[in-house]
Design an enzyme around this catalytic site. Sequence first.
Site, short mmCIF file in Angstrom:
data_model
loop_
_atom_site.label_atom_id
_atom_site.label_comp_id
_atom_site.label_asym_id
_atom_site.label_seq_id
_atom_site.Cartn_x
_atom_site.Cartn_y
_atom_site.Cartn_z
N GLU A 151 0.82 -1.24 0.11
CA GLU A 151 0.11 -0.07 -0.03
C GLU A 151 0.92 1.12 0.02
O GLU A 151 0.80 2.01 0.83
CB GLU A 151 -0.93 -0.11 1.30
N GLU A 317 -6.53 -7.54 -1.27
CA GLU A 317 -7.17 -7.78 -0.08
C GLU A 317 -8.74 -7.47 -0.11
O GLU A 317 -9.04 -6.32 -0.38
CB GLU A 317 -6.59 -6.82 1.14
C1 GAL Z 1 -4.86 -2.87 4.64
C2 GAL Z 1 -3.31 -3.42 4.70
C3 GAL Z 1 -3.39 -4.72 5.50
C4 GAL Z 1 -4.01 -4.76 6.78
C5 GAL Z 1 -5.34 -4.34 6.49
C6 GAL Z 1 -6.31 -4.18 7.57
O1 GAL Z 1 -4.72 -1.74 4.29
O2 GAL Z 1 -2.78 -3.42 3.47
O3 GAL Z 1 -1.90 -5.05 5.79
O4 GAL Z 1 -3.38 -3.64 7.56
O5 GAL Z 1 -5.65 -3.11 5.84
O6 GAL Z 1 -6.18 -3.11 8.37
#
Ligand code: GAL
Length: 652
Positions: A151, A317
């Site tokens: 990110e 994700e």
């Molecule tokens: C995303 C990140 C993950 C995890 C997730 C939940 O932004 O890439 O590593 O932190 O959020 O908080």
Amino acid sequence: MEKILQGDKILLGVCYYPEHWDKSLWKNDLRRMKDHGLEAIRIAEFAWNLSEPREGNFNFDFFDGFLEEARAASMSVIFGTPTATPPAWLTHKYPEVLNARIDGALYRHGSRRHYNYNSRVYQELSARIVEKTAEHYGKHPAIIGWQIDNEVNCELDEFYSESDSAAFRKFLKDKYQNLPALNNAWGTVFWNQTYTDWEEVFVPRLTINASVNPHEVMDYIRFVSYSARKFVKMQSDIIKKYKKADDFITTNGMFSNLDNHLMVKESLDFFTFDSYPNFAYCLDQEPWVGSSGLKDRMWSRNLSRVRSVSKRFGIMEQQSGPNGWNTRMEAASPRPGQMSLWTMQSIAHGADYVSYFRWRTAPFGTEIYWHGILDYSNRDNRRLAELDNIHEKVTRIANAAGARYHAVFGVLEDYDNQWDVRLDAWHRRVHQISDEGLFAAAQLLHSPFDYVSLGDSADPAALPTPETLTRYPVLFYPHPTIMTAERAALLENYVKNGGILVLGCRSGYKDPNGHCPMEKLPGKLRDFCGADVVDFSFVPPDEKPINISWNGTEFEAAVFNDILEPIDGAEVLASYKNGWCAGKAALTMRSFGKGRVYYFGGTFSKDAAAVFIKNLKLDEPFRQTIEAPPSVEIALRDGRDAKFYFVLNYLN
Ligand code: GAL
């Protein structure tokens, strides 16, 4: 090993952190993932210490062991570079790698993304861990792709370390060559800011009223974007030397102060997005979720933007559980069916890979309350059962992979205006209302659209070809405050050849430095748009709504009013009905070549945008096939041999 995003199949995956679990769990976890239809995992993106526990001591035993299990389980692996979380030994020995606040205070070890892109030490140590990792794992049979960092620009997208000031000077020297040119671009004669030596120039610093020179801020944001892209490219160039030919390079998340389009073009095979629609339900809801009431459906807007950044894309994700960090934001568990809805929302918008965050909830650490598919207990649960159902559905539409999202109009965007929105509160207000309004109206009228990027004016190669635009019969460009001659020429050509262009208030009054040239408004658009903006005003918040009526429908010209006069044979389609501008033109239309230009002096709030969408006959394009209430989103992906309709019910 399954390949992902090769255009042949839509696949599911999951994020996994082998370092969070006892090794005895690995085999069973991998088998269970496979049993539930998860074909790929992303690993290692925060695990620098495991491969370099002390400076210069490399040891790959941990992931060697895990990758062997993955290979044995026929699990495909996306391997992350660990640069989002520099180790404690590194930040302790080299504090100059840390990012700083605008007042110079350093962000210390203990969270993540606490580094700055421009520290020479950080660049060297990052390059070395990436090189060692790629060299060691590049040919591993379980690996199918690489994720760079995590990110980029998340958490913080502003950088104020000493290394940043030094790099900013270099960036500006390359851009302007000499100080008089910089002084001119930044208008430093105003308030005696003239620079006489490059050492006097810094990234923005603490100033009275936080009023940093606005033209400097424009360059600073471009500089942040450039620094981030360079850092990603450095890693991508290294990985390319070692990876297998078919393996891909990506990064995840879509964050601001970053030209994501250019980053993809320079360094990645495709982009992956992190989709967390549950943010819409957080107790301390993020302000950017907005007020249209569309909640989780608003994530379709993000997904549309990702589609513009990267034609082929995946979700690295995808939300699979209730949110929560150690202290921050909390949202309920996805309701039964909501994980399926969000997965299909991603696929409907073009994702050919959907990977859930995360397999099992961490029983410790900052994200102790950010749930994955499984809870701490590891027992089979409702969300795992839902995954089976999702897998079955995805298998049935697996050959939608590569099918194009069907859009009936386009919305133009560019980075200059994105940078300006960040710093200019007037621009931000009109942008936000139209951004949300246009999206919401299009959703409720089942009118799918694409965002079309005109890039950053600093990158002339980013200007799209005329054919990219003519694919769309109608283009909205809500508030192109910054307008260049090149973009105006492209738009003029689009209209001349039959396109319909719709512009909103505040168009064309700035140049890419953020100066307001001494031109009649709307500046470079005036030659062909048929409107002369003779006056304008912000609508004071306590004033009665200013309305207009077009084709018998009355609606509000909210937030801002450009007062128009038609020129070059344009017609007045609507006038302001009340306020001091009553009777003055609010909406003009000029037929030009084979096309038309509409200039609307207000913003595209949800109601206003709906009138435009209906009057331009863009609403309900699927009416022959599907009849659905506004609460349902309809999307179509046009495949080579089949059409895939997605009918997404957000009602709760
Ligand atoms: C995303 C990140 C993950 C995890 C997730 C939940 O932004 O890439 O590593 O932190 O959020 O908080």
